[in-house]
Structure formats: C-alpha cells, structure tokens
Design a protein around this motif. Sequence first.
Motif, PDB file in Angstrom:
ATOM      1  N   SER A   1      12.841  31.098  40.272  1.00  0.00           N
ATOM      2  CA  SER A   1      13.740  31.333  39.122  1.00  0.00           C
ATOM      3  C   SER A   1      15.194  30.986  39.428  1.00  0.00           C
ATOM      4  N   SER A   2      15.528  30.799  40.718  1.00  0.00           N
ATOM      5  CA  SER A   2      16.910  30.466  41.074  1.00  0.00           C
ATOM      6  C   SER A   2      17.149  28.963  41.133  1.00  0.00           C
ATOM      7  N   ILE A   3      16.098  28.161  40.944  1.00  0.00           N
ATOM      8  CA  ILE A   3      16.227  26.700  40.986  1.00  0.00           C
ATOM      9  C   ILE A   3      16.649  26.205  39.607  1.00  0.00           C
ATOM     10  N   ARG A   4      17.703  25.361  39.559  1.00  0.00           N
ATOM     11  CA  ARG A   4      18.205  24.891  38.251  1.00  0.00           C
ATOM     12  C   ARG A   4      18.973  23.584  38.415  1.00  0.00           C
ATOM     13  N   PHE A   5      19.318  22.974  37.250  1.00  0.00           N
ATOM     14  CA  PHE A   5      20.166  21.791  37.238  1.00  0.00           C
ATOM     15  C   PHE A   5      21.608  22.203  37.500  1.00  0.00           C
ATOM     16  N   LEU A   6      22.398  21.267  38.025  1.00  0.00           N
ATOM     17  CA  LEU A   6      23.803  21.546  38.339  1.00  0.00           C
ATOM     18  C   LEU A   6      24.731  20.920  37.298  1.00  0.00           C
ATOM     19  N   GLU A   7      25.777  21.672  36.964  1.00  0.00           N
ATOM     20  CA  GLU A   7      26.800  21.179  36.034  1.00  0.00           C
ATOM     21  C   GLU A   7      27.895  20.467  36.829  1.00  0.00           C
ATOM     22  N   GLU A   8      28.737  19.711  36.105  1.00  0.00           N
ATOM     23  CA  GLU A   8      29.810  18.935  36.728  1.00  0.00           C
ATOM     24  C   GLU A   8      30.762  19.786  37.567  1.00  0.00           C
ATOM     25  N   PRO A   9      31.244  20.928  37.012  1.00  0.00           N
ATOM     26  CA  PRO A   9      32.160  21.755  37.823  1.00  0.00           C
ATOM     27  C   PRO A   9      31.508  22.230  39.133  1.00  0.00           C
ATOM     28  N   GLU A  10      30.213  22.502  39.089  1.00  0.00           N
ATOM     29  CA  GLU A  10      29.517  22.957  40.290  1.00  0.00           C
ATOM     30  C   GLU A  10      29.437  21.842  41.330  1.00  0.00           C
TER      31      GLU A  10
END
Length: 418
Positions: A281-290
């Motif tokens: 559940s902690s795996i996700r796509f990354l946003e630009e600021p990240e």
Amino acid sequence: MNNSLEKIYGWCYPILRKLGFEYTLASYLSLLINIALMFVLAYFFFIAIRFVLDKSIRSIVKKTKNKFDDYVIENLTGQYLFYLVPLLLIYKSVPVILEKYDYWEFVFGKIVAIWIVVLIIMIIRTGLNILRSYLKLKPRYNDKPIDSFIQVFNIVLWMFGIIIIISKLFDIDQKDLLTILGAISALIILIFRDTILGFVASVQVAINDMVRIGDWVTMEKFGVDGDVIEINLATVKVRNFDNTTTTIPTYSLISDSFQNWRGMIDSDGRRIKRHILIKASSIRFLEEPELVDLKKIQLISTYIDTRKIEIDKYNSTNKIDKSIAINGRNMTNLGLFRKYITQYLHIHPGLNKDLIMVCRQLQSTSYGVPLEVYAFSKDKKFENYEYIMADIFDHIIASVPFFDLEISEIPTEKRILK
C-alpha cells in the motif's frame, strides 16, 4: 639350521646318562635344561638385536631431516621386530627339544606359529600407521580420506591372518578354507555390511572428490554444520560451529543429500541473498515536487534526470493525458528505491564488483513485496561476511522512509504496564 640346533640341544642328555641318571629322569632333566637354554638364547638374541637395531635406527633418525623415520620410532615398529627373531628361534627349537613328545610338540608348535603370525600382522599394521601419519604431512594427501584406506588394508590383513591361523590350528589347507569361506560369503557380507558400505563410500568420496578433510559441510538430516575433521571407513567426524562434534556414517555422504561449501570458499566471493518486505500500500507514482526532493540523493540524481527526459519524451510523442497519473509512463518510489539500492551496492567496498550484483523484486506475497539483494562479498570469513551483510541491510532499512515506503511487519499490540 636344524643340525646346529640339534648340536646345541643334544649335548645335555648324553652327559646326564654318563653321570648315572636313569633313562626317564635323564630325559625330563634334559628337557627342562633345554627349555631353559632355549629361553636364555631367545632372550640373548632379543637383547642383542634390540641393542643393535635400536642404536642404529636412532642414530640414523638423528642425522636425517625426513619425518618418516621419526614416525618409525614413535610407533615402535622396531620393538615388534625385536621379538620376531627370538620367536623364530623358539619356533625352530620346539621340534628339536620336544622331538620325543609328539603331543606337546604339536601344541607348542601351534602356539608359537600363531604368535608369529600375529606379530607379523602387528608389524605390517604398524607400518601402515606410519605410512598414514607420513602421508597426512603431505599437502597432496592431507585432505584425503587416508584413514579409510588404511582401515581397509587392516581389515584385509586381519582376514588373511585369521585364515592362516585357522589353517595352522586345525591343519586345514588354505585353499579349502577359502572355499568354505566362499560358501558362507552371504553370511560374511551380512556381518560386514556396514564395513563394505563404508569402504564403497570412501572410494567414491575419494574418486569423486566429494568431501575433503577441512571442508565446511551442512547436512540438515544429522544437524551437521561445520568442518570435516576426520574421514574413516565407517564414520565421518564434523566439528560444528558451536564446538560440538557430530559423527555420521560415511555411507550417508553418497546416500543422502548434503551441502559442501568448498566451492564458495574457493571462489571469489560469498553470496548474499536476502530480502526485505515492502508494504504494497506504500508503493505509488511520484509527483514532480517529490522528484525534485529525491534528486538531492546523490546516487540517483543523474538517473532521475536521464529517466525523466526519457519518460517525458515518450509521453509527449504519444500525446499522453497526464491529468491522471496512471496514464503513460511514470516513476515509482519503489522503482527509484530499487535503483538506489543497486547504486549503493556498486559503491560498497565489501562487495566483489566482478560477480553478479543486483537488487530484484520477487513475487508479491500476502506479507508484502519482497525486494531482494543478490551479491557476493569479497571476504568469505564467517564473522566478516555477516558484518558486511548486516551493514548493507542496516543502510537499506534506514533508507526506506526517504522514499516514502514502509516495511511490512506483522501488527503487534503495545501493552502499557501499570
């Protein structure tokens, strides 16, 4: 030789007769005197031979640097040889002294003959022990199962010795005795089953080079995990790493499965194969600021730039709608973390860069997503290897929160003690 012995032992009876002793008394007195003389002569030969051989052997040993003659002295082969000549004298003297006493000549002749056979066996046996000790000093043979082969020779030697003793004792021809033993070979095989199996196993172990003395072996069936310290005909002794000693049947090395770590020790590295579980559940796509924040991590900053250019080009070429993150190609926190671990492995000084080095994702389980490190440490020594592996995983576990990931753990309840 018999003529000489007849002269030595034949003087007493005529003198006793001349002195007036009657026939029977003269015969018995002559017998007792000749027996005493025989033992005196035997003792004289024993002392003389021991003095000459012992002095000569020890003087030679002192002058030579070879270890073989040292083992001759240590195993006291000379002492067995000292007894052999006096026994042969007694063996030849008995028929002459007891010529008129057929029964006692038969009895004592058999006893002395058997004694000589046993003594010869002991001399050969001691010679084999000397050979074993000497070969163990040679680098070419010190890891071979020498004990097994010496034991086989000893068994064969005693078998032939027993055959000769029985043939002497009961006046049976040795060929006839071998024929009888062949007829009862099934019983012999049953009695010596473990010895035969051990011999077969020892030969196969030696020919196929399966185990050497000093090898680290693991055998779960017998609770074995340690170094082989002895291989003989019936058993293999292993000193476990908890300083206990386990003895296993030699035949089990070819009948059961075991693990020999010699290949790892002879290679250029010891394998590290361990994983951590990431909570799915902690795996996700990354946003630009990240991505901007993660570029501060030096090991992956260049990779993020290169990867971002590649992904943006693909999404632009294919006119991907990026209003929803799932569309097109994206970077994930787990993917970047996996790349970070790979880069970290390449700069770790304790790993062999010439062997396989990878961080891979395994099949997901109900406990989480396994992220496995597969690499080889340069140092194969147990404590150093464990330190290198622990150092790597200490860093990996501490790095997890930087990628906004979580390690999967079984939930536990904290109890507040009042």
